[in-house]
Design an enzyme around this catalytic site. Structure first.
Site, PDB file in Angstrom:
ATOM      1  CG  HIS A 206      -1.987  -1.007   1.204  1.00 30.63           C
ATOM      2  ND1 HIS A 206      -3.068  -0.943   2.061  1.00 30.63           N
ATOM      3  CD2 HIS A 206      -2.175  -2.107   0.426  1.00 30.63           C
ATOM      4  CE1 HIS A 206      -3.875  -1.966   1.808  1.00 30.63           C
ATOM      5  NE2 HIS A 206      -3.351  -2.689   0.828  1.00 30.63           N
TER       6      HIS A 206
ATOM      7  CD  GLU B  32      -2.071   4.187   3.174  1.00 34.86           C
ATOM      8  OE1 GLU B  32      -3.240   4.358   3.543  1.00 34.86           O
ATOM      9  OE2 GLU B  32      -1.758   3.391   2.267  1.00 34.86           O
TER      10      GLU B  32
ATOM     11  CB  CYS C 227      -6.561  -0.397   5.243  1.00 38.13           C
ATOM     12  SG  CYS C 227      -4.834  -0.940   5.185  1.00 38.13           S
TER      13      CYS C 227
ATOM     14  CB  CYS D 182      -2.005   1.752   6.113  1.00 40.03           C
ATOM     15  SG  CYS D 182      -1.637   0.850   4.581  1.00 40.03           S
TER      16      CYS D 182
END
Length: 165
Positions: A61, A63, A91, A94
């Site tokens: 992801h 992040e 999410c 993260c």
């Protein structure tokens, strides 16, 4: 005398613009268009976008990749004086990484009421039982961030044979 406005390089809007540029890179790569940057002392020290498909890695992801870059740039895993800017509410994975990296602040664009962990579905960033809490600023350039995601998924649904995720 007409003077151009001074650009505040410390502004949330400016840094979210940088995250939006990363989201567009993800879009162009066929990835879910989420971008992230990490700023420290008014400077971007890390930038990334979702790369789950290209790296075949569920943890890739925006992040997560930006946090790793920032830790390398700082030379420490503690990012207490840093701010994460991300185009969509983080999410749980993260948000957990943000807490563990001791990020001082998390700024996000559009909310994710079904899966967000910064107040949408739950709030891991400020969970009372964890040893660190991140300051949260929500909705920065939220309409722009949301529009990029909506356009991506509308386009994806219109193509035959694509997974709807």
């Amino acid at each position: 005398m007409d003077e151009a406005p001074i650009i505040d390089l410390h502004s949330d809007s400016f840094f979210m613009g940088e995250a939006l540029r990363q989201a567009l890179r993800a879009y162009e790569s066929g990835e879910v268009p989420i971008g992230a940057v990490i700023a420290r002392g008014g400077r971007v020290i890390a930038r990334s976008f979702n790369q789950v498909e290209s790296l075949t890695d569920a943890t890739a992801h925006a992040e997560m990749l930006a946090i790793t870059q920032a830790e390398n740039a700082v030379g420490d895993w503690r990012l207490t004086d840093c701010t994460l800017y991300v185009t969509k509410e983080p999410c749980p994975m993260c948000a957990g990484a943000a807490v563990h990296a001791r990020l001082g602040r998390v700024v996000f664009g559009c909310p994710d009421p079904r899966g967000g962990a910064a107040g949408g579905l739950l709030n891991l960033l400020q969970h009372p039982s964890l040893n660190h809490r991140c300051e949260i600023s929500a909705g920065v350039r939220g309409e722009e961030c949301g529009q990029v995601l909506r356009a991506f998924f509308q386009e994806r649904r219109a193509k035959p044979g694509n997974r709807p995720d």
